[in-house]
Design an enzyme around this catalytic site. Sequence first.
Site, PDB file in Angstrom:
ATOM      1  N   THR A 142      50.068   6.149  10.905  1.00  0.00           N
ATOM      2  CA  THR A 142      51.217   6.892  10.386  1.00  0.00           C
ATOM      3  C   THR A 142      50.875   8.371  10.175  1.00  0.00           C
ATOM      4  OG1 THR A 142      52.510   7.149   8.354  1.00  0.00           O
ATOM      5  CG2 THR A 142      50.444   6.025   8.114  1.00  0.00           C
ATOM      6  N   ASP A 143      51.914   9.209  10.146  1.00  0.00           N
ATOM      7  CA  ASP A 143      51.679  10.628   9.833  1.00  0.00           C
ATOM      8  C   ASP A 143      51.324  10.827   8.355  1.00  0.00           C
ATOM      9  OD1 ASP A 143      54.188  10.059   8.732  1.00  0.00           O
ATOM     10  OD2 ASP A 143      55.215  11.761   9.666  1.00  0.00           O
ATOM     11  N   GLU A 144      51.545   9.772   7.526  1.00  0.00           N
ATOM     12  CA  GLU A 144      51.334   9.941   6.083  1.00  0.00           C
ATOM     13  C   GLU A 144      49.860  10.155   5.735  1.00  0.00           C
ATOM     14  OE1 GLU A 144      53.751   7.398   3.610  1.00  0.00           O
ATOM     15  OE2 GLU A 144      55.194   7.083   5.220  1.00  0.00           O
ATOM     16  N   TYR A 189      49.208   3.489  -0.015  1.00  0.00           N
ATOM     17  CA  TYR A 189      49.533   3.105   1.363  1.00  0.00           C
ATOM     18  C   TYR A 189      48.831   4.025   2.356  1.00  0.00           C
ATOM     19  CZ  TYR A 189      52.159   3.142   5.777  1.00  0.00           C
ATOM     20  OH  TYR A 189      52.502   3.144   7.117  1.00  0.00           O
ATOM     21  N   ALA A 193      46.379   6.064   1.898  1.00  0.00           N
ATOM     22  CA  ALA A 193      44.917   6.007   1.772  1.00  0.00           C
ATOM     23  C   ALA A 193      44.370   4.792   2.533  1.00  0.00           C
ATOM     24  CB  ALA A 193      44.516   5.939   0.302  1.00  0.00           C
ATOM     25  N   LYS A 238      45.801   3.312   5.119  1.00  0.00           N
ATOM     26  CA  LYS A 238      45.950   3.542   6.560  1.00  0.00           C
ATOM     27  C   LYS A 238      44.887   4.539   7.044  1.00  0.00           C
ATOM     28  CE  LYS A 238      48.707   2.264   9.090  1.00  0.00           C
ATOM     29  NZ  LYS A 238      48.790   1.030   9.944  1.00  0.00           N
ATOM     30  N   GLU A 287      50.609  -3.796   5.526  1.00  0.00           N
ATOM     31  CA  GLU A 287      51.554  -3.612   4.431  1.00  0.00           C
ATOM     32  C   GLU A 287      52.054  -2.187   4.597  1.00  0.00           C
ATOM     33  OE1 GLU A 287      52.734  -5.624   2.186  1.00  0.00           O
ATOM     34  OE2 GLU A 287      51.506  -7.345   2.722  1.00  0.00           O
TER      35      GLU A 287
HETATM   36  P1  NAD Z   1      56.650  -3.977   8.598  1.00  0.00           P
HETATM   37  O1  NAD Z   1      56.250  -4.032   7.153  1.00  0.00           O
HETATM   38  O2  NAD Z   1      58.079  -4.054   8.960  1.00  0.00           O
HETATM   39  O3  NAD Z   1      55.916  -5.178   9.374  1.00  0.00           O
HETATM   40  C1  NAD Z   1      54.584  -5.513   9.173  1.00  0.00           C
HETATM   41  C2  NAD Z   1      54.290  -6.831   9.888  1.00  0.00           C
HETATM   42  O4  NAD Z   1      52.902  -7.138   9.685  1.00  0.00           O
HETATM   43  C3  NAD Z   1      55.094  -8.029   9.330  1.00  0.00           C
HETATM   44  O5  NAD Z   1      55.587  -8.815  10.387  1.00  0.00           O
HETATM   45  C4  NAD Z   1      54.069  -8.790   8.512  1.00  0.00           C
HETATM   46  O6  NAD Z   1      54.332 -10.190   8.447  1.00  0.00           O
HETATM   47  C5  NAD Z   1      52.782  -8.496   9.277  1.00  0.00           C
HETATM   48  N1  NAD Z   1      51.582  -8.621   8.437  1.00  0.00           N
HETATM   49  C6  NAD Z   1      51.374  -8.069   7.214  1.00  0.00           C
HETATM   50  N2  NAD Z   1      50.172  -8.438   6.737  1.00  0.00           N
HETATM   51  C7  NAD Z   1      49.589  -9.207   7.707  1.00  0.00           C
HETATM   52  C8  NAD Z   1      48.350  -9.875   7.807  1.00  0.00           C
HETATM   53  N3  NAD Z   1      47.438  -9.837   6.815  1.00  0.00           N
HETATM   54  N4  NAD Z   1      48.070 -10.564   8.938  1.00  0.00           N
HETATM   55  C9  NAD Z   1      48.969 -10.624   9.951  1.00  0.00           C
HETATM   56  N5  NAD Z   1      50.176 -10.043   9.891  1.00  0.00           N
HETATM   57  C10 NAD Z   1      50.488  -9.342   8.776  1.00  0.00           C
HETATM   58  O7  NAD Z   1      55.957  -2.674   9.163  1.00  0.00           O
HETATM   59  P2  NAD Z   1      56.480  -1.652  10.283  1.00  0.00           P
HETATM   60  O8  NAD Z   1      57.371  -0.680   9.641  1.00  0.00           O
HETATM   61  O9  NAD Z   1      56.926  -2.394  11.471  1.00  0.00           O
HETATM   62  O10 NAD Z   1      55.119  -0.892  10.623  1.00  0.00           O
HETATM   63  C11 NAD Z   1      54.245  -1.389  11.623  1.00  0.00           C
HETATM   64  C12 NAD Z   1      53.033  -0.469  11.717  1.00  0.00           C
HETATM   65  O11 NAD Z   1      53.444   0.843  12.049  1.00  0.00           O
HETATM   66  C13 NAD Z   1      52.255  -0.372  10.412  1.00  0.00           C
HETATM   67  O12 NAD Z   1      50.881  -0.353  10.737  1.00  0.00           O
HETATM   68  C14 NAD Z   1      52.696   0.957   9.832  1.00  0.00           C
HETATM   69  O13 NAD Z   1      51.671   1.528   9.043  1.00  0.00           O
HETATM   70  C15 NAD Z   1      52.942   1.767  11.092  1.00  0.00           C
HETATM   71  N6  NAD Z   1      53.967   2.819  10.971  1.00  0.00           N
HETATM   72  C16 NAD Z   1      55.209   2.539  10.472  1.00  0.00           C
HETATM   73  C17 NAD Z   1      56.165   3.549  10.406  1.00  0.00           C
HETATM   74  C18 NAD Z   1      57.569   3.279   9.906  1.00  0.00           C
HETATM   75  O14 NAD Z   1      58.351   4.218   9.766  1.00  0.00           O
HETATM   76  N7  NAD Z   1      57.950   2.039   9.658  1.00  0.00           N
HETATM   77  C19 NAD Z   1      55.849   4.844  10.846  1.00  0.00           C
HETATM   78  C20 NAD Z   1      54.564   5.082  11.353  1.00  0.00           C
HETATM   79  C21 NAD Z   1      53.632   4.065  11.418  1.00  0.00           C
HETATM   80  P1  TYD Z   2      60.880   5.181   2.949  1.00  0.00           P
HETATM   81  O1  TYD Z   2      61.935   4.619   3.860  1.00  0.00           O
HETATM   82  O2  TYD Z   2      60.333   4.307   1.869  1.00  0.00           O
HETATM   83  O3  TYD Z   2      59.702   5.750   3.882  1.00  0.00           O
HETATM   84  P2  TYD Z   2      58.384   6.636   3.500  1.00  0.00           P
HETATM   85  O4  TYD Z   2      58.189   6.623   2.041  1.00  0.00           O
HETATM   86  O5  TYD Z   2      57.299   5.894   4.215  1.00  0.00           O
HETATM   87  O6  TYD Z   2      58.645   7.993   4.041  1.00  0.00           O
HETATM   88  O7  TYD Z   2      61.472   6.460   2.252  1.00  0.00           O
HETATM   89  C1  TYD Z   2      61.944   7.581   3.018  1.00  0.00           C
HETATM   90  C2  TYD Z   2      62.271   8.685   2.020  1.00  0.00           C
HETATM   91  O8  TYD Z   2      63.382   8.265   1.216  1.00  0.00           O
HETATM   92  C3  TYD Z   2      61.139   8.988   1.045  1.00  0.00           C
HETATM   93  O9  TYD Z   2      61.101  10.393   0.802  1.00  0.00           O
HETATM   94  C4  TYD Z   2      61.522   8.247  -0.215  1.00  0.00           C
HETATM   95  C5  TYD Z   2      63.049   8.267  -0.180  1.00  0.00           C
HETATM   96  N1  TYD Z   2      63.722   7.094  -0.778  1.00  0.00           N
HETATM   97  C6  TYD Z   2      64.735   7.285  -1.742  1.00  0.00           C
HETATM   98  O10 TYD Z   2      65.072   8.426  -2.101  1.00  0.00           O
HETATM   99  N2  TYD Z   2      65.337   6.181  -2.279  1.00  0.00           N
HETATM  100  C7  TYD Z   2      64.997   4.916  -1.911  1.00  0.00           C
HETATM  101  O11 TYD Z   2      65.576   3.929  -2.448  1.00  0.00           O
HETATM  102  C8  TYD Z   2      63.977   4.736  -0.914  1.00  0.00           C
HETATM  103  C9  TYD Z   2      63.555   3.358  -0.481  1.00  0.00           C
HETATM  104  C10 TYD Z   2      63.364   5.864  -0.374  1.00  0.00           C
END
Ligand code: NAD
Ligand code: TYD
Length: 361
Positions: free
Chosen positions: A141-143, A167, A169, A171, A92
């Site tokens: 993630t860097d978070e 989220y 926490a 990760k 998630e």
């Molecule tokens: P996303 O939410 O787009 O995709 C998550 C995928 O995981 C979906 O296809 C969903 O169906 C699947 N999934 C969720 N729960 C599941 C479960 N219980 N069993 C099997 N599949 C399940 O996420 P994303 O943005 O592609 O992120 C992917 C990974 O990268 C995550 O672990 C996230 O923490 C990490 N990440 C994301 C970002 C970003 O900017 N998006 C940055 C750094 C790290």
């Molecule tokens: P987001 O794409 O949700 O990524 P993350 O929270 O994981 O960094 O948000 C990026 C930044 O944009 C974050 O500082 C929250 C801000 N944001 C808004 O200002 N408005 C929005 O509707 C959303 C979704 C995010």
Amino acid sequence: MTAKNGFKRNIIITGGAGFIGNHVVRLFVNKYPDYHIINLDKLTYAGNLENLKDVEERPNYTFAKLDICDFEAVLRLMAEQDVDGIIHLAAESHVDRSISDPFTFARTNVMGTLSLLQAAKTYWEGKPEGYEGKRFYHISTDEVYGALKFDGTLFTETTRYQPHSPYSASKASSDHFVRAFHDTYGMPTIVTNCSNNYGPYQFPEKLIPLFINNIRHKRPLPVYGKGENVRDWLYVEDHARAIDVIFHNGKVAETYNIGGFNEWKNIDLVKVLIRTVDKLIGNPEGASLDLITYVTDRKGHDLRYAIDSTKLSNELGWHPSLQFEEGIEKTVRWYLDNQEWMDRITSGAYEKYYEEQYANR
Ligand code: NAD
Ligand code: TYD
């Protein structure tokens, strides 16, 4: 599911139907025809098989609709396909959802990762060669590092974990479990922590696709707080390339930070999006600026994230390939050209979620 034999490697990619996952699956399926890539995904609201239409018929690709929390089913899949590598992206991933529903995040991100680790341990320890030639690669993630001040400091691999949102926490907890499986059982694990990704196929609850779509439809752009928060943005295909390099050449038990040294204040980024969308759809310059709407800030909103990825560049030779301006223009074009993909997602359940978010503000 019948086993596909004769491949050099059988690799599970979890979360392959999500945003980053589909780019990783595509890269591996295309680049390594001698690897069998198994996309293990539960298909939550964020998972979309449409994202993988171009590779679904490939002989070296299999989709398995499974929940990572289902230990027995994952173990069965590992045995059936004789899996020797796992690249774990399923999670998630949206901070706002974690604020309103933290349990789902603990279940998937913590218990799901633990269940996957335990399945890998059970299967690999039962093989004559044990962990030799195996790899469990966890995408984080860097978070997890918390928030930086406006003082030019960067997150390094040794920065103390200090997550603030449910989220981050969840990760952070999953990262600790992965490292514990190395330290306790000798599992060959790797963890990477990446900054914010952007690019095609991102679910439009996240800032960049949401705002591109809203600008196109002349809807308000809800900027949290004063828009002063800073994020460090990386083009998603550059992240996928880093995952490839690290999966193959990264050192077991190591952590690598992934980022593009590309910090943007939210409000400045929003202005770049407005300028780019307006230009590409033929609006006069600045036409959409009055869509900017400052709304109540996110609870516990981290001020600034910024990644130092020097270790990855120095040790494994990875560098981001795209300049931000180029990446943003490519991204905006993709969303404008794929309006049907967006429309199919933004109807139905998503619409309801979005309305509720705003009703609760
Ligand atoms: P996303 O939410 O787009 O995709 C998550 C995928 O995981 C979906 O296809 C969903 O169906 C699947 N999934 C969720 N729960 C599941 C479960 N219980 N069993 C099997 N599949 C399940 O996420 P994303 O943005 O592609 O992120 C992917 C990974 O990268 C995550 O672990 C996230 O923490 C990490 N990440 C994301 C970002 C970003 O900017 N998006 C940055 C750094 C790290
Ligand atoms: P987001 O794409 O949700 O990524 P993350 O929270 O994981 O960094 O948000 C990026 C930044 O944009 C974050 O500082 C929250 C801000 N944001 C808004 O200002 N408005 C929005 O509707 C959303 C979704 C995010």
